[in-house]
Structure formats: structure tokens, C-alpha cells
Design an enzyme around this catalytic site. Structure first.
Site, short mmCIF file in Angstrom:
data_model
loop_
_atom_site.label_atom_id
_atom_site.label_comp_id
_atom_site.label_asym_id
_atom_site.label_seq_id
_atom_site.Cartn_x
_atom_site.Cartn_y
_atom_site.Cartn_z
N GLU A 26 -10.79 51.11 60.94
CA GLU A 26 -9.99 51.00 59.65
C GLU A 26 -10.58 49.44 59.33
OE1 GLU A 26 -6.01 51.30 58.45
OE2 GLU A 26 -6.15 53.09 59.52
N HIS A 74 -8.00 48.66 52.26
CA HIS A 74 -8.20 48.98 53.67
C HIS A 74 -8.53 50.44 53.46
CE1 HIS A 74 -4.23 51.02 53.29
NE2 HIS A 74 -4.43 51.64 54.46
N HIS A 76 -9.50 54.66 54.99
CA HIS A 76 -8.84 55.71 55.75
C HIS A 76 -10.10 56.39 56.00
CE1 HIS A 76 -4.49 55.75 53.98
NE2 HIS A 76 -4.75 54.81 54.69
N ASP A 87 1.63 51.84 55.15
CA ASP A 87 1.09 51.31 54.05
C ASP A 87 2.08 50.85 52.95
OD1 ASP A 87 -1.30 51.69 55.17
OD2 ASP A 87 -1.91 53.63 53.98
ZN LIG Z 1 -3.48 53.10 55.12
#
Ligand SMILES: [Zn+2]
Length: 126
Positions: A26, A74, A76, A87
């Protein structure tokens, strides 16, 4: 604080490229308006020591105080740009705009959310 109406194209390109570079891990960074008031124009990279072990969460108490920082971005790697439970906790604690970009990290694979996890419109400013 003013509403965030959009994100600069060059900043979005940086997000796409960084997410690709980090794949299958990530990517995580902070979003900053830089010198603009209502447009996300810069990424603030955060030190690795702030990352959680299993996913790209971070310790909000280590984020520098800077009123230009308005949220997080961020990736995925799974491809689904929907906030996880983890999250949601981060969103509620910190910032007002959160971008999630899913694999394959293209123009149609990202979404923006508010602190409540509600999807919000974000204009790409060329
Ligand atoms: Zn996430």
C-alpha cells in the site's frame, strides 16, 4: 477552513505513479493544499516509522502540525477503492478529505471521501 473543490492534475499523476511503484504494497501519503487554498496540490510523504505493521495506517500524533494538510491518500492493491473499517477510524480522527486509489491506479480507479466515509466530488484541475 475552506472547502476543498479539487485536486491538481500533476498531484493526481503523482498519486497514480506512487501507487504503481509501491504495488503490491500500500502507498500512503498526506494531502496538502500547498500554496493554494481550496485545491490539493502537494503530497506530503510520511516516514516509514509511522506505518502500521499490517496495513498503511499511521500514527496521527506524529503528523506535523500544518494547516495546509487536509487529509490522506492511500492505495488499495486489491482494486476496490472503498474505505475499510480501519480506514474509517483514520478518516474520523484526522483530516477532511481522503482519497483511496485502487489497482490498476488509473483515472477511474480513485474515489474521494469525507471524514464520515461519504463519497465526495473532487474536480481534477488541469
Ligand atoms: Zn484502506
Amino acid at each position: 477552513m475552506p472547502m476543498i473543490r479539487g485536486i491538481e492534475r500533476k498531484c493526481l499523476e503523482m498519486i497514480k505513479q506512487s501507487a504503481k511503484d509501491m504495488h503490491p504494497r500500500e502507498f500512503l501519503a498526506l494531502l496538502s493544499t500547498g500554496n493554494r487554498k481550496d485545491v490539493i496540490s502537494e503530497l506530503v510523504l510520511i516516514p516509514r516509522m509511522m506505518y502500521g505493521k499490517r496495513q498503511a495506517t499511521f500514527n496521527i500524533y506524529m503528523v506535523p502540525f500544518d494547516r495546509r494538510i487536509v487529509g490522506t491518500v492511500h492505495s488499495h492493491p486489491s482494486g476496490i477503492p472503498k474505505p475499510s473499517e480501519g480506514d474509517m477510524h483514520t478518516f474520523m480522527k484526522y483530516g477532511k478529505v481522503h482519497i483511496i486509489i485502487g489497482y490498476p491506479y488509473e483515472d477511474d480507479s480513485w474515489r474521494a471521501y469525507d471524514y464520515n466515509g461519504k463519497e465526495i466530488d473532487m474536480e481534477v484541475i488541469e
